[in-house]
Design a protein around this motif. Structure first.
Motif, short mmCIF file in Angstrom:
data_model
loop_
_atom_site.label_atom_id
_atom_site.label_comp_id
_atom_site.label_asym_id
_atom_site.label_seq_id
_atom_site.Cartn_x
_atom_site.Cartn_y
_atom_site.Cartn_z
N PRO A 58 12.60 20.50 60.56
CA PRO A 58 13.12 21.76 60.01
C PRO A 58 12.06 22.36 58.72
CG PRO A 58 14.76 20.13 59.42
CD PRO A 58 13.75 19.53 60.35
N VAL A 59 11.67 21.32 58.00
CA VAL A 59 10.82 21.60 56.77
C VAL A 59 9.37 22.26 57.36
CG1 VAL A 59 9.71 20.85 54.64
CG2 VAL A 59 11.95 19.85 55.34
N GLY A 60 8.97 21.37 58.30
CA GLY A 60 7.70 21.66 58.84
C GLY A 60 7.74 23.39 59.32
N ASN A 61 8.60 23.34 60.18
CA ASN A 61 9.03 24.76 60.83
C ASN A 61 9.52 25.90 59.99
OD1 ASN A 61 7.82 23.86 63.47
ND2 ASN A 61 9.33 22.92 63.80
N ARG A 62 9.69 25.50 58.56
CA ARG A 62 10.42 26.60 57.69
C ARG A 62 11.68 26.92 58.44
NH1 ARG A 62 8.93 26.55 52.78
NH2 ARG A 62 9.30 29.00 52.68
N GLU A 63 12.59 26.27 58.57
CA GLU A 63 14.13 26.73 59.22
C GLU A 63 14.79 26.95 58.10
OE1 GLU A 63 12.93 24.24 63.49
OE2 GLU A 63 14.39 23.50 62.14
N ARG A 64 15.49 28.08 58.35
CA ARG A 64 16.59 28.28 57.18
C ARG A 64 17.93 27.44 57.59
NH1 ARG A 64 15.95 34.70 55.36
NH2 ARG A 64 13.87 34.59 54.79
N VAL A 65 18.38 27.04 56.37
CA VAL A 65 19.72 26.37 56.25
C VAL A 65 20.56 27.13 55.57
CG1 VAL A 65 21.08 24.14 55.93
CG2 VAL A 65 18.39 24.10 56.65
N LEU A 66 21.93 27.47 56.00
CA LEU A 66 22.90 27.97 55.49
C LEU A 66 24.03 26.83 55.25
CD1 LEU A 66 24.40 30.53 54.46
CD2 LEU A 66 25.41 30.70 56.92
N VAL A 67 24.29 26.52 53.85
CA VAL A 67 24.94 25.46 53.24
C VAL A 67 26.50 26.22 53.22
CG1 VAL A 67 25.70 23.68 51.82
CG2 VAL A 67 23.10 24.00 52.58
N LEU A 68 27.47 25.79 53.67
CA LEU A 68 28.90 26.43 53.54
C LEU A 68 30.00 25.72 53.17
CD1 LEU A 68 28.94 28.74 56.79
CD2 LEU A 68 28.08 29.44 54.63
N THR A 69 30.72 25.96 52.03
CA THR A 69 31.39 25.29 51.39
C THR A 69 32.93 25.89 51.20
OG1 THR A 69 29.75 23.86 50.42
CG2 THR A 69 31.93 23.69 49.32
N PRO A 70 33.95 25.59 51.62
CA PRO A 70 35.29 26.08 51.17
C PRO A 70 35.50 25.32 49.85
CG PRO A 70 35.38 25.31 53.50
CD PRO A 70 34.22 24.80 52.96
N VAL A 71 36.14 26.16 48.85
CA VAL A 71 36.21 25.48 47.45
C VAL A 71 37.70 25.68 46.86
CG1 VAL A 71 35.45 25.55 45.10
CG2 VAL A 71 33.69 25.77 46.93
N ALA A 72 38.46 24.67 47.12
CA ALA A 72 39.85 24.75 46.37
C ALA A 72 39.59 24.00 44.79
CB ALA A 72 40.79 24.03 47.17
N ARG A 73 38.86 23.28 44.74
CA ARG A 73 38.43 22.78 43.33
C ARG A 73 37.12 22.71 43.18
NH1 ARG A 73 42.58 17.53 42.63
NH2 ARG A 73 44.72 18.82 42.62
N PHE A 74 36.69 22.66 41.96
CA PHE A 74 35.15 22.39 41.51
C PHE A 74 34.98 21.15 41.29
CE2 PHE A 74 31.30 22.58 39.22
CZ PHE A 74 30.44 23.02 39.97
N TYR A 75 34.08 20.44 41.86
CA TYR A 75 33.81 18.95 41.13
C TYR A 75 32.24 19.18 41.02
CZ TYR A 75 37.90 17.52 44.06
OH TYR A 75 39.25 17.15 44.19
N ASP A 76 32.02 18.81 39.71
CA ASP A 76 30.53 18.79 39.14
C ASP A 76 29.74 17.75 39.95
OD1 ASP A 76 28.90 19.90 37.12
OD2 ASP A 76 28.53 17.59 36.69
N GLU A 77 30.21 16.62 40.35
CA GLU A 77 29.70 15.88 41.10
C GLU A 77 29.17 16.28 42.65
OE1 GLU A 77 33.19 13.48 39.07
OE2 GLU A 77 32.73 15.27 40.02
N TYR A 78 29.74 17.28 43.22
CA TYR A 78 29.50 17.74 44.35
C TYR A 78 28.19 18.84 44.08
CZ TYR A 78 29.23 22.06 47.39
OH TYR A 78 28.67 23.05 48.10
N TRP A 79 28.21 19.45 42.89
CA TRP A 79 27.39 20.51 42.61
C TRP A 79 26.20 19.66 42.28
CZ3 TRP A 79 26.10 25.25 43.52
CH2 TRP A 79 25.21 25.93 42.83
#
Length: 352
Positions: free
Chosen positions: A72-93
């Motif tokens: 995917p990097v070599g072919n420049r493929e876009r990735v959509l990262v989707l996250t439902p957020v009930a709480r914000f965890y700094d470790e996640y970020w």
């Protein structure tokens, strides 16, 4: 003797008629007449529409030209990262920021519930996003979308209550709606892959996206574990039990169920005797070992965007007695997309 009346002169009659007509015109005329548009303005407006610098009236997208490949990097493929957020965890970020996939190929999407806890999470999320997106251009993500749920969260969000069997149907119906709202709001015409990453996944390999995509599967999920401390010793244990191989017991159970009932995995009250990927991990085993799955969890789930475009979503209703991510796996299979799992490739869930 009285004087005879004189005849009016023609001039007097004409003047009277002119005055009468003028009065009628004054009465009938609008008080604020609309001024005419100068021809120069019309010409200017017309020339603007046909200017070579203006966008075309129709934009064509050739989705068949999108690639979803093992590189995917070599072919420049876009990735959509989707996250439902009930709480914000700094470790996640912080873990998200450590992913090595090029940020100019990553779009982020978040959905936050309209609760007091959601308000707190939103404030922290917006602050984290602002710091990155206003910083160095080379470190910015391609785009970030944050939306709020337009429906209530049905159950409290502490771990014990949200995992209670009695809360599962209502909770997972709401989670399905949140996932679908987020997906259909953010899925773009140039999106190649969708990575579903829960807000409480706090540790993954930095090459998570490349590693999962390298298998070139329509739907693929790693094994989700949890780190914990027992008597002063660091240990790990399985966490996500929604990635499984079906069993005759579960299939027979479904045949006896009503159309509005669902099978839930990981509860002793509902013994399905399915084979769970969570228990298929081998210490030191090949992280790229694949296994076909009938159900998938959504803690970390990579999906080719074409699967969602084909119609596979997260059913907020019983679909063959399955719901949410497990219902999604069933729907994907019905559309001809076989889900796969990686038993020895681990990601880690926050330990409350």
């Amino acid at each position: 003797m009285a004087r005879p009346l004189r005849r009016s002169s023609p001039i007097t009659l004409i003047l009277a008629l002119v005055l009468f007509l003028g009065f009628i015109i004054f009465i009938l005329s609008p008080s604020n007449p609309v001024p005419s548009i100068p021809k120069s303005k019309i010409a200017s407006s017309s020339s603007t529409r046909t200017s070579p610098n203006s966008p075309p009236p129709v934009v064509h997208y050739y989705l068949n030209n999108l690639t979803t490949s093992s590189d995917p990097v070599g072919n420049r493929e876009r990735v959509l990262v989707l996250t439902p957020v009930a709480r914000f965890y700094d470790e996640y970020w912080q873990n998200l920021l450590k992913l090595s996939y090029p940020r100019d190929l990553i779009e982020l999407g978040f959905i936050v519930p309209k609760t007091r806890e959601g308000n707190t999470a939103l404030a922290k999320l917006e602050d984290a996003v602002r710091r990155v997106q206003t910083g160095s251009k080379k470190h910015r993500f391609l785009g970030v979308t944050i939306i709020r749920q337009d429906f209530d969260t049905p159950v409290p969000q502490n771990e014990k209550e949200r995992h209670a069997l009695s809360a599962q149907k209502e909770r997972r119906e709401a989670m399905s709606r949140a996932r679908n709202s987020l997906l259909y709001t953010t899925l773009g015409t140039e999106t190649a892959w969708v990575l579903w990453l829960d807000a409480d996944i706090i540790e993954t390999p930095h090459t998570l996206i490349q590693d999962l995509a390298s298998h070139d599967k329509a739907v693929i999920v790693p094994n989700c574990y949890q780190r914990y401390t027992d008597k002063g010793k660091e240990k790990t244990r399985p966490y996500d039990f929604n990635s499984w191989h079906d069993s005759e017991t579960a299939l027979a159970m479904a045949r006896k169920m009503g159309s509005d009932e669902i099978i839930l995995e990981g509860y002793h009250e509902m013994a399905t005797y399915r084979s769970l990927m969570a228990y298929e991990m081998t210490e030191g085993g090949d992280p790229h070992l694949e296994t076909e799955l009938d159900g998938v969890g959504g803690t970390a789930l990579l999906v080719k965007a074409e699967v969602h475009r084909d119609g596979a979503m997260f059913p907020p209703f019983p679909f063959y007695n399955l719901i949410e991510t497990e219902g999604f796996a069933k729907m994907a299979r019905r559309l001809g997309h076989q889900p796969y799992g990686l038993p020895n490739y681990l990601v880690y869930h926050y330990n409350e």
